[in-house]
Write a protein that holds these residues in place. Structure first.
Motif, PDB file in Angstrom:
ATOM      1  N   THR A  67      -3.376   4.223 -10.099  1.00  0.00           N
ATOM      2  CA  THR A  67      -3.031   3.740  -8.763  1.00  0.00           C
ATOM      3  C   THR A  67      -1.958   4.612  -8.120  1.00  0.00           C
ATOM      4  OG1 THR A  67      -1.262   2.271  -9.518  1.00  0.00           O
ATOM      5  CG2 THR A  67      -3.479   1.385  -9.549  1.00  0.00           C
ATOM      6  N   ASN A  68      -1.977   4.647  -6.781  1.00  0.00           N
ATOM      7  CA  ASN A  68      -0.848   5.114  -5.968  1.00  0.00           C
ATOM      8  C   ASN A  68      -0.400   6.541  -6.241  1.00  0.00           C
ATOM      9  OD1 ASN A  68      -0.693   2.503  -4.819  1.00  0.00           O
ATOM     10  ND2 ASN A  68       0.518   1.809  -6.587  1.00  0.00           N
ATOM     11  N   GLY A  69      -1.292   7.508  -6.092  1.00  0.00           N
ATOM     12  CA  GLY A  69      -0.839   8.882  -6.267  1.00  0.00           C
ATOM     13  C   GLY A  69      -1.990   9.867  -6.335  1.00  0.00           C
ATOM     14  N   LEU A  70      -1.639  11.096  -6.655  1.00  0.00           N
ATOM     15  CA  LEU A  70      -2.596  12.198  -6.727  1.00  0.00           C
ATOM     16  C   LEU A  70      -2.800  12.618  -8.172  1.00  0.00           C
ATOM     17  CD1 LEU A  70      -4.278  14.569  -5.522  1.00  0.00           C
ATOM     18  CD2 LEU A  70      -2.119  15.846  -5.343  1.00  0.00           C
ATOM     19  N   VAL A  71      -4.058  12.702  -8.589  1.00  0.00           N
ATOM     20  CA  VAL A  71      -4.401  13.157  -9.937  1.00  0.00           C
ATOM     21  C   VAL A  71      -5.130  14.493  -9.828  1.00  0.00           C
ATOM     22  CG1 VAL A  71      -5.707  12.661 -12.023  1.00  0.00           C
ATOM     23  CG2 VAL A  71      -4.571  10.798 -10.799  1.00  0.00           C
ATOM     24  N   THR A 102     -10.904   4.063 -13.546  1.00  0.00           N
ATOM     25  CA  THR A 102     -10.967   3.548 -12.183  1.00  0.00           C
ATOM     26  C   THR A 102      -9.815   4.091 -11.359  1.00  0.00           C
ATOM     27  OG1 THR A 102     -12.008   1.507 -12.969  1.00  0.00           O
ATOM     28  CG2 THR A 102     -11.003   1.458 -10.771  1.00  0.00           C
ATOM     29  N   PHE A 103     -10.134   4.622 -10.197  1.00  0.00           N
ATOM     30  CA  PHE A 103      -9.130   5.056  -9.231  1.00  0.00           C
ATOM     31  C   PHE A 103      -9.088   4.012  -8.110  1.00  0.00           C
ATOM     32  CE2 PHE A 103     -10.070   8.797 -11.553  1.00  0.00           C
ATOM     33  CZ  PHE A 103      -9.025   9.700 -11.382  1.00  0.00           C
ATOM     34  N   THR A 104      -7.945   3.421  -7.889  1.00  0.00           N
ATOM     35  CA  THR A 104      -7.839   2.381  -6.878  1.00  0.00           C
ATOM     36  C   THR A 104      -7.579   2.989  -5.499  1.00  0.00           C
ATOM     37  OG1 THR A 104      -5.456   2.091  -7.110  1.00  0.00           O
ATOM     38  CG2 THR A 104      -6.868   0.824  -8.610  1.00  0.00           C
ATOM     39  N   LYS A 105      -7.604   2.147  -4.479  1.00  0.00           N
ATOM     40  CA  LYS A 105      -7.305   2.579  -3.126  1.00  0.00           C
ATOM     41  C   LYS A 105      -5.884   3.124  -3.071  1.00  0.00           C
ATOM     42  CE  LYS A 105      -7.563   1.026   1.679  1.00  0.00           C
ATOM     43  NZ  LYS A 105      -7.867  -0.100   2.580  1.00  0.00           N
ATOM     44  N   GLY A 106      -5.728   4.230  -2.377  1.00  0.00           N
ATOM     45  CA  GLY A 106      -4.421   4.874  -2.325  1.00  0.00           C
ATOM     46  C   GLY A 106      -4.249   5.944  -3.378  1.00  0.00           C
ATOM     47  N   THR A 107      -5.325   6.209  -4.152  1.00  0.00           N
ATOM     48  CA  THR A 107      -5.283   7.239  -5.185  1.00  0.00           C
ATOM     49  C   THR A 107      -6.233   8.366  -4.803  1.00  0.00           C
ATOM     50  OG1 THR A 107      -4.908   5.521  -6.842  1.00  0.00           O
ATOM     51  CG2 THR A 107      -5.507   7.692  -7.649  1.00  0.00           C
TER      52      THR A 107
END
Length: 460
Positions: A67-71, A102-107
């Motif tokens: 969640t919440n960031g850049l991968v 799973t990548f959530t919204k905002g990711t």
């Protein structure tokens, strides 16, 4: 740089700074998820990101939620691997791997540096024990940075040894996550079976697993660096693969092999595959071999394959096989697609080729003048559907072309019902000029509208 490893302990990990690590590994056995909250920061895994990837006699269940960031996986100078439920090892095992990433919204995912991506794949040389591998990569709510997903290999639901294993792989995409270009340079494999059975899907699940609209798809780099496209390629056990486009985008293919619903090795269980790209805006293809709904050694297995292609050109340098042997079922539908074939075209007893001619000449274009290089079995069928008047009356307008004078041969195939046609889309004035003709200047035989010159055999 080391590897950041998550086991069963802990329910969440708050990462309050930018992290750069050699790898990230999630290996849980209790079915829970490790939650990685990047808190607006970034995570760079220069080597690999692995979720539920046990080895030897291990099992794994559970997953990771980011969640919440850049991968970012990999770097510009060295690609990184992404694996979800990849079972590896050489021991005699009876294992289980079920996991999701799973990548959530905002990711956001920087996917342009990827090397190999495996979702739901066994990888072992063991014999006989049963393994269950189920992987899901959920990008429905993620943003794909710059719209580009580029990798060397993308494989999902690839059944590997041991026999009896079941490998499932799903890549879930969203309609609005910004993906514009999916580029796979070496291998795109969806639903394969080396020994265990395989099931693969990629796309928007809520929309019948269609790819998002307006996504360009490329497989292979260029004619000197070809890739393979395999959808439902079976061998020892069943394979089930499906890849379909919604609307828009362009398909570019530089392939060694296009295998859809094919079976290798003559074993008893076949592959089922569908490749449906008819709704795309166009395509450019350069392929060595095409096999649709076939078994390469004529065993008891039945390959079932369907391929639908959009307007454009799909050059085949060697052979096209559709629906052979008789136990298999193959369907090739061309929607304004020109398919020059440098080798042999084999339409088996359960093979069907339908060419939708929609204003411009298109369809199979056989370079050889040897009738042995264009064969249609007694129950096979090539159907030419002329659905629009020609864009110009000054050039031949055809749905099937072959080198040499094949007027008598095409007439025999037509009389036997192996070549059929429809002129419902032609105006009466154009329909009266329809026939089989040899163009002596071009040394080609056409089925379509008659040019001014040439030897003519009218079809009644």
């Amino acid at each position: 740089m080391g590897t950041l490893t998550f086991g069963n302990a802990g329910n969440a990990s708050a990462m309050d700074q930018a992290w750069t690590v050699g790898g990230v590994a999630h290996l849980r056995t209790d079915g829970s998820n490790a939650i990685m909250d990047l808190q607006g920061g970034s995570l760079v895994a220069t080597g690999a990101l692995r979720v539920a990837c046990p080895a030897l006699t291990q099992t794994s269940s559970g997953g990771a939620v980011i969640t919440n960031g850049l991968v970012t996986i990999g770097t510009a100078s060295a690609g990184g691997n992404l694996s979800v439920a990849l079972f590896s090892g050489t021991a005699h095992y009876q294992g289980y791997a079920a996991g999701s990433l799973t990548f959530t919204k905002g990711t956001a995912l920087e996917a342009s540096y990827l090397k190999d991506v495996y979702v739901g794949r066994g990888d072992t040389n063991s014999a006989h024990p049963t393994a269950q591998i189920i992987g899901t990569l959920d990008l429905q709510n993620a943003t794909i940075t710059n719209g580009l997903w580029r990798c060397s290999k993308l494989v999902m639901g690839d059944g590997r040894p041991p026999a009896g294993s079941r490998d499932e792989g799903r890549v879930k995409l969203g309609q609005t996550n910004g993906l514009t270009d999916l580029v796979v340079l070496s291998l795109l494999g969806i639903g394969g079976s080396e020994s265990g059975s395989g099931y693969g899907r990629m796309g928007v699940e809520a929309n019948g697993w269609l790819l998002p609209s307006n996504v360009n798809l490329q497989v292979g780099q260029d004619a000197g660096s070809r890739g393979d496209l395999r959808v439902g390629l079976g061998r020892w056990e069943a394979a089930d693969g499906y890849l379909a486009a919604a609307t828009g985008g362009v398909f570019t293919a530089y392939l060694g092999n296009l295998w859809v619903g094919s079976t290798l090795g003559g074993y008893n269980v076949g592959g089922t595959g569908i490749l449906d790209l008819r709704r795309m805006n166009g395509m450019t293809g350069d392929v060595n071999n095409v096999r649709i709904g076939d078994n390469d050694q004529g065993g008891a297995a039945s390959g079932v394959g369907q391929v639908y292609l959009p307007p454009g050109i799909a050059t085949v340098r060697s052979n096209v096989t559709v629906g052979a042997p008789s136990l298999s079922q193959g369907l090739l539908e061309l929607f304004g697609t020109l398919m020059p074939v440098g080798g042999r075209v084999t339409i088996g007893a359960t093979g069907r080729v339908t060419n939708h001619v929609q204003g411009v000449s298109c369809g199979l274009d056989v370079a050889s003048s040897d009738t042995n290089d264009f064969t249609v079995a007694s129950a096979g069928r090539v159907h030419l559907a002329f659905e629009a008047n020609p864009a110009t009356a000054m050039a031949p307008y055809w749905g099937l072309r072959m080198a040499g004078n094949q007027v008598a041969y095409f007439a025999d195939l037509t009389a036997a019902g192996r070549i059929t046609y429809s002129t419902a889309g032609l105006s009466p004035s154009h329909a009266t000029r329809f026939g089989i003709f040899h163009d002596s200047a071009a040394a080609r035989t056409y089925i379509g509208l008659l040019p001014v010159r040439g030897t003519v055999f009218l079809v009644h």
